[in-house]
Design a protein around this motif. Structure first.
Motif, PDB file in Angstrom:
ATOM      1  N   ARG A 202     -30.280  47.443 -53.303  1.00 36.13           N
ATOM      2  CA  ARG A 202     -31.506  48.283 -51.918  1.00 36.13           C
ATOM      3  C   ARG A 202     -30.185  47.198 -50.338  1.00 36.13           C
ATOM      4  O   ARG A 202     -29.885  48.786 -49.377  1.00 36.13           O
ATOM      5  N   ALA A 203     -30.879  46.538 -50.002  1.00 39.59           N
ATOM      6  CA  ALA A 203     -31.226  46.244 -48.672  1.00 39.59           C
ATOM      7  C   ALA A 203     -29.563  45.647 -48.926  1.00 39.59           C
ATOM      8  O   ALA A 203     -28.848  46.407 -47.882  1.00 39.59           O
ATOM      9  N   SER A 204     -28.619  45.369 -49.768  1.00 42.53           N
ATOM     10  CA  SER A 204     -27.244  44.944 -50.145  1.00 42.53           C
ATOM     11  C   SER A 204     -26.520  46.452 -49.745  1.00 42.53           C
ATOM     12  O   SER A 204     -25.324  46.556 -48.654  1.00 42.53           O
ATOM     13  N   LEU A 205     -27.007  47.208 -49.617  1.00 42.90           N
ATOM     14  CA  LEU A 205     -26.282  48.033 -50.097  1.00 42.90           C
ATOM     15  C   LEU A 205     -26.042  49.272 -49.033  1.00 42.90           C
ATOM     16  O   LEU A 205     -25.357  49.856 -48.236  1.00 42.90           O
ATOM     17  N   ILE A 206     -27.502  48.924 -48.122  1.00 43.19           N
ATOM     18  CA  ILE A 206     -27.339  49.457 -47.185  1.00 43.19           C
ATOM     19  C   ILE A 206     -26.605  48.507 -45.950  1.00 43.19           C
ATOM     20  O   ILE A 206     -26.023  49.393 -44.641  1.00 43.19           O
ATOM     21  N   ASP A 207     -26.605  47.143 -46.371  1.00 44.94           N
ATOM     22  CA  ASP A 207     -25.714  46.827 -45.553  1.00 44.94           C
ATOM     23  C   ASP A 207     -24.503  46.945 -45.211  1.00 44.94           C
ATOM     24  O   ASP A 207     -23.717  47.125 -44.316  1.00 44.94           O
ATOM     25  N   GLU A 208     -24.029  46.753 -46.891  1.00 42.35           N
ATOM     26  CA  GLU A 208     -22.545  46.823 -46.633  1.00 42.35           C
ATOM     27  C   GLU A 208     -22.020  48.870 -46.371  1.00 42.35           C
ATOM     28  O   GLU A 208     -21.134  49.245 -45.661  1.00 42.35           O
ATOM     29  N   MET A 209     -23.217  49.974 -46.383  1.00 44.85           N
ATOM     30  CA  MET A 209     -23.128  51.092 -45.988  1.00 44.85           C
ATOM     31  C   MET A 209     -22.992  51.074 -43.951  1.00 44.85           C
ATOM     32  O   MET A 209     -21.863  52.058 -43.322  1.00 44.85           O
ATOM     33  N   GLN A 210     -23.101  50.449 -43.939  1.00 42.16           N
ATOM     34  CA  GLN A 210     -22.972  49.645 -42.268  1.00 42.16           C
ATOM     35  C   GLN A 210     -21.551  49.622 -42.065  1.00 42.16           C
ATOM     36  O   GLN A 210     -21.568  48.768 -40.504  1.00 42.16           O
ATOM     37  N   ALA A 211     -20.996  48.386 -42.711  1.00 43.83           N
ATOM     38  CA  ALA A 211     -19.887  47.543 -42.582  1.00 43.83           C
ATOM     39  C   ALA A 211     -19.119  48.721 -41.434  1.00 43.83           C
ATOM     40  O   ALA A 211     -18.671  49.412 -41.560  1.00 43.83           O
ATOM     41  N   GLU A 212     -18.282  47.247 -40.907  1.00 46.68           N
ATOM     42  CA  GLU A 212     -16.951  48.000 -40.757  1.00 46.68           C
ATOM     43  C   GLU A 212     -15.675  48.632 -41.161  1.00 46.68           C
ATOM     44  O   GLU A 212     -15.291  50.354 -41.208  1.00 46.68           O
ATOM     45  N   HIS A 213     -15.306  48.270 -42.410  1.00 46.74           N
ATOM     46  CA  HIS A 213     -14.853  48.708 -43.128  1.00 46.74           C
ATOM     47  C   HIS A 213     -15.032  49.761 -43.452  1.00 46.74           C
ATOM     48  O   HIS A 213     -14.162  50.856 -44.272  1.00 46.74           O
ATOM     49  N   ILE A 214     -16.328  49.709 -43.696  1.00 47.47           N
ATOM     50  CA  ILE A 214     -16.864  51.427 -44.668  1.00 47.47           C
ATOM     51  C   ILE A 214     -16.228  52.762 -43.320  1.00 47.47           C
ATOM     52  O   ILE A 214     -16.009  53.791 -44.018  1.00 47.47           O
ATOM     53  N   ALA A 215     -16.529  52.487 -42.158  1.00 48.64           N
ATOM     54  CA  ALA A 215     -16.858  53.159 -40.971  1.00 48.64           C
ATOM     55  C   ALA A 215     -14.641  53.137 -41.009  1.00 48.64           C
ATOM     56  O   ALA A 215     -14.766  54.400 -40.576  1.00 48.64           O
ATOM     57  N   ALA A 216     -14.121  52.842 -40.891  1.00 50.92           N
ATOM     58  CA  ALA A 216     -12.694  52.490 -40.966  1.00 50.92           C
ATOM     59  C   ALA A 216     -12.219  53.576 -41.885  1.00 50.92           C
ATOM     60  O   ALA A 216     -11.041  54.529 -42.368  1.00 50.92           O
ATOM     61  N   ALA A 217     -12.759  53.313 -43.311  1.00 50.82           N
ATOM     62  CA  ALA A 217     -12.661  53.987 -45.082  1.00 50.82           C
ATOM     63  C   ALA A 217     -12.844  55.697 -44.371  1.00 50.82           C
ATOM     64  O   ALA A 217     -12.247  56.456 -44.897  1.00 50.82           O
ATOM     65  N   ARG A 218     -14.269  55.872 -43.921  1.00 50.10           N
ATOM     66  CA  ARG A 218     -14.170  57.366 -43.666  1.00 50.10           C
ATOM     67  C   ARG A 218     -13.472  58.099 -42.502  1.00 50.10           C
ATOM     68  O   ARG A 218     -13.186  59.347 -42.252  1.00 50.10           O
ATOM     69  N   ALA A 219     -13.218  56.803 -41.386  1.00 48.96           N
ATOM     70  CA  ALA A 219     -12.591  57.759 -40.466  1.00 48.96           C
ATOM     71  C   ALA A 219     -11.022  57.798 -40.782  1.00 48.96           C
ATOM     72  O   ALA A 219     -10.330  59.004 -40.281  1.00 48.96           O
ATOM     73  N   ARG A 220     -10.312  57.719 -42.055  1.00 54.83           N
ATOM     74  CA  ARG A 220      -9.256  57.338 -42.853  1.00 54.83           C
ATOM     75  C   ARG A 220      -9.600  58.677 -43.100  1.00 54.83           C
ATOM     76  O   ARG A 220      -8.508  59.117 -44.580  1.00 54.83           O
ATOM     77  N   GLY A 221     -10.682  59.022 -43.661  1.00 51.54           N
ATOM     78  CA  GLY A 221     -11.302  60.781 -44.434  1.00 51.54           C
ATOM     79  C   GLY A 221     -11.728  60.437 -46.196  1.00 51.54           C
ATOM     80  O   GLY A 221     -11.016  61.835 -46.648  1.00 51.54           O
ATOM     81  N   LEU A 222     -11.448  58.989 -46.631  1.00 53.16           N
ATOM     82  CA  LEU A 222     -11.457  58.988 -47.580  1.00 53.16           C
ATOM     83  C   LEU A 222     -12.738  59.983 -47.960  1.00 53.16           C
ATOM     84  O   LEU A 222     -13.555  59.609 -47.269  1.00 53.16           O
ATOM     85  N   ASP A 223     -13.074  60.162 -49.442  1.00 53.72           N
ATOM     86  CA  ASP A 223     -14.338  61.359 -49.733  1.00 53.72           C
ATOM     87  C   ASP A 223     -15.357  60.205 -50.128  1.00 53.72           C
ATOM     88  O   ASP A 223     -15.361  58.789 -50.406  1.00 53.72           O
ATOM     89  N   GLU A 224     -16.709  60.434 -49.363  1.00 48.97           N
ATOM     90  CA  GLU A 224     -17.892  59.525 -49.796  1.00 48.97           C
ATOM     91  C   GLU A 224     -18.413  59.149 -50.696  1.00 48.97           C
ATOM     92  O   GLU A 224     -18.627  58.093 -51.472  1.00 48.97           O
ATOM     93  N   ARG A 225     -17.608  59.708 -52.426  1.00 51.38           N
ATOM     94  CA  ARG A 225     -18.402  58.579 -53.204  1.00 51.38           C
ATOM     95  C   ARG A 225     -16.822  57.904 -53.165  1.00 51.38           C
ATOM     96  O   ARG A 225     -17.906  56.825 -54.327  1.00 51.38           O
TER      97      ARG A 225
END
Length: 315
Positions: A202-225
């Motif tokens: 759980r802690a690893s997933l939360i940290d990873e979801m808040q990482a910068e490369h995940i924010a960059a992936a969201r900015a590129r319009g990738l689906d959340e799933r």
């Protein structure tokens, strides 16, 4: 795989050899520190001075401790573990007849723990701060505080005595009977192990979801799933795999208690009986087999970590 990673694969087992040597020395000293004379325990009421001398000479118990240890190391290098004082057969052959229940118990417990931990950790992380997250964290914390033997007794009372769904003890003969007998023991170990894995994952997933490369992936319009499946979960699994490998020793020691509780004829039960009967060869042999298994699992965990994330630096 790069040349450096090939060198890691070849050199890593060599780095673990001093660990095995230290385990063999510690085991030898500790087992010789157990009060009681193995020859006298073996002969019981039939013990006479001549018979005791004969037994001690036969098994080398009349030699000095350093001579006995050198003899033990010589057997190890020759792939032998000596002869059991109690069972009168080769220790390695004796352990091989008991390894199947323990392997099934450990592997079944790990798989069941992952089946419990993965969905609950994902639910908790995706609903961070919500009532579901708080409930899962509460259950995992409660699971950490439950002793394995107490939890096993409660499961026996509920599912065996009250409901009659599973056997109280034993192992069975056919594969279906064996699996039926192992459900409660595996569940006992898995509940304790999954509580630890849930919190870590759980802690690893939360940290990873808040990482910068995940924010960059969201900015590129990738689906959340897609982001969660391809980027978040694989990276978050790395600390969990390492945690699982580190806890293999705890998992194996826990099976010793569980095998005794459920009367499973595995190496854990063999170890307990060897301690009570002062069967030095069996205790040393089982300990070395379990130690080698732990080292092998940690080595496989290192390989799996490198395979999951090529960015991991290996020495």
């Amino acid at each position: 795989m790069s040349l450096r990673r090939y060198r890691f694969v070849l050199s890593r087992p060599l780095q673990l050899l001093p660990v095995l040597f230290g385990i063999s020395l510690t085991t030898f000293v500790m087992v010789r520190s157990i009060p009681g004379d193995p020859a006298r325990i073996l002969l019981g009421s039939r013990s006479t001075p001549d018979a005791l001398v004969k037994i001690r000479t036969q098994y080398g118990l009349d030699q000095s401790l350093w001579q006995q240890y050198l003899y033990f190391l010589k057997n190890l290098f020759n792939g032998e573990l000596g002869q059991s004082l109690l069972y009168k057969i080769d220790t390695l052959k004796l352990i091989s007849t008991r390894i199947e229940p323990t392997l099934l118990l450990v592997s079944g417990s790990v798989m069941l723990a992952l089946l419990i931990a993965l969905p609950l950790a994902i639910l908790a992380a995706r609903n961070q701060g919500g009532w579901l997250d708080r409930l899962i964290r509460l259950l995992s914390t409660a699971g950490l505080g439950m002793p394995a033997f107490w939890l096993g007794i409660m499961l026996i009372l509920l599912f065996s005595v009250q409901c009659g769904l599973f056997p109280v003890s034993g192992y069975g003969r056919t594969w279906l009977e064996k699996l039926h007998h192992l459900v409660l023991p595996c569940l006992t170990v898995a509940l304790a192990l999954s509580s630890l894995l849930i919190r870590n994952l759980r802690a690893s997933l939360i940290d990873e979801m808040q990482a910068e490369h995940i924010a960059a992936a969201r900015a590129r319009g990738l689906d959340e799933r897609v982001i969660f499946r391809r980027h978040v979960l694989p990276n978050a699994l790395i600390p969990t795999v390492n945690l699982l490998a580190v806890n293999v020793g705890w998992l194996i020691s826990g099976t010793v208690v569980i095998e005794s509780l459920f009367a499973i004829p595995g190496v854990g039960q063999l170890l307990v009986r060897g301690i009570f009967t002062r069967d030095y060869m069996v205790v040393q042999g089982v300990t070395m087999v379990l130690a080698c298994s732990t080292v092998a699992v940690n080595f496989l965990a290192d390989l799996l970590t490198v395979a999951i994330d090529p960015r991991v630096k290996v020495q």
